[in-house]
Design a protein around this motif. Structure first.
Motif, short mmCIF file in Angstrom:
data_model
loop_
_atom_site.label_atom_id
_atom_site.label_comp_id
_atom_site.label_asym_id
_atom_site.label_seq_id
_atom_site.Cartn_x
_atom_site.Cartn_y
_atom_site.Cartn_z
N ASP A 42 -0.11 -92.57 -24.99
CA ASP A 42 -0.17 -93.81 -24.22
C ASP A 42 1.16 -94.55 -24.20
O ASP A 42 1.50 -95.18 -23.20
N ASP A 71 1.65 -94.76 -20.48
CA ASP A 71 1.25 -96.12 -20.14
C ASP A 71 2.45 -97.08 -20.18
O ASP A 71 2.84 -97.64 -19.16
N TRP A 101 -2.80 -97.74 -17.11
CA TRP A 101 -2.88 -98.79 -18.12
C TRP A 101 -4.33 -99.20 -18.27
O TRP A 101 -5.18 -98.91 -17.45
N TYR A 102 -4.58 -99.85 -19.40
CA TYR A 102 -5.90 -100.40 -19.69
C TYR A 102 -5.85 -101.89 -19.42
O TYR A 102 -4.92 -102.57 -19.84
N ILE A 119 0.61 -105.38 -22.86
CA ILE A 119 -0.07 -104.95 -24.07
C ILE A 119 -1.08 -106.03 -24.44
O ILE A 119 -0.70 -107.18 -24.66
N ASP A 120 -2.35 -105.65 -24.46
CA ASP A 120 -3.42 -106.60 -24.76
C ASP A 120 -4.18 -106.14 -26.00
O ASP A 120 -4.30 -104.95 -26.26
N GLN A 139 -7.33 -106.18 -26.43
CA GLN A 139 -8.54 -105.45 -26.07
C GLN A 139 -8.27 -103.95 -25.89
O GLN A 139 -9.17 -103.14 -25.99
N GLU A 140 -7.01 -103.60 -25.67
CA GLU A 140 -6.66 -102.18 -25.59
C GLU A 140 -6.93 -101.46 -26.90
O GLU A 140 -7.17 -100.25 -26.92
N ALA A 196 -9.94 -99.29 -27.19
CA ALA A 196 -9.88 -97.93 -26.63
C ALA A 196 -9.56 -96.90 -27.70
O ALA A 196 -9.89 -95.72 -27.54
N TYR A 225 -12.12 -100.48 -16.87
CA TYR A 225 -11.01 -101.05 -17.64
C TYR A 225 -9.73 -100.25 -17.46
O TYR A 225 -8.69 -100.60 -18.00
N PHE A 226 -9.79 -99.19 -16.72
CA PHE A 226 -8.68 -98.25 -16.58
C PHE A 226 -8.09 -98.40 -15.19
O PHE A 226 -8.83 -98.57 -14.21
#
Length: 160
Positions: A42, A46, A53-54, A59-60, A62-63, A66, A116-117
């Motif tokens: 990723d 990513d 990205w998610y 960059i969060d 919540q990622e 995953a 989410y993707f």
């Protein structure tokens, strides 16, 4: 976000409830390997190349959820892999998993809150080509760890 939470709970429950053919030690090693490998993959696809990205391009937190999605899937994949079957059965098994993975990816692409993707330049065709290699890397790692455990002298020292 809802789709990721539901999938994470379901996949982890499946991994916990199935009849285990692999040891807890191997499951732990697969879990750690998967998180490390997924993170490295990723980082490049990513964050560096913005292929996908998610949630958002940033960059969060919540990622991080995953990271708990892929390891149980890999454990189920390895648990039922037809190790002692014919080459054709192994190919059929891998093909079945490829279809499942691609279908899940399509679901993950749904609009929020279910999906989410998101794709940048990445497409489903990239996944179609890359997934079998990722599964083969996972399988190779698993076989290597099994071989190492069989050769281990530490485990025999604790038997006394």
């Amino acid at each position: 976000m809802i789709g990721l939470i539901i999938a994470t709970v379901i996949f982890n429950l499946i991994a916990l409830k199935i009849k285990k053919r692999i040891s807890l030690s191997l499951m732990h090693q697969i879990w750690v390997f998967t998180i490390a490998f997924q993170t490295v993959f990723d980082v490049f696809v990513d964050f560096k190349y913005h292929g996908y990205w998610y949630f958002s391009k940033n960059i969060d937190w919540q990622e991080a959820l995953a990271l708990f999605l892929v390891p149980p899937v890999n454990i189920v994949f390895l648990n039922y892999f037809p190790y002692k079957k014919t080459f054709m059965k192994k190919i059929l098994y891998m093909t079945g998993w490829e279809i499942i993975l691609l279908l899940y990816e399509v679901i993950a692409l749904l609009p929020e809150p279910w999906g989410y993707f998101h794709y940048g330049w990445w497409t489903l065709w990239h996944s179609l080509v890359i997934n079998p290699f990722l599964l083969l890397i996972l399988l190779g790692y698993y076989k290597w760890i099994v071989k190492l455990e069989k050769r281990s002298t530490v485990s025999s020292a604790f038997k006394n």
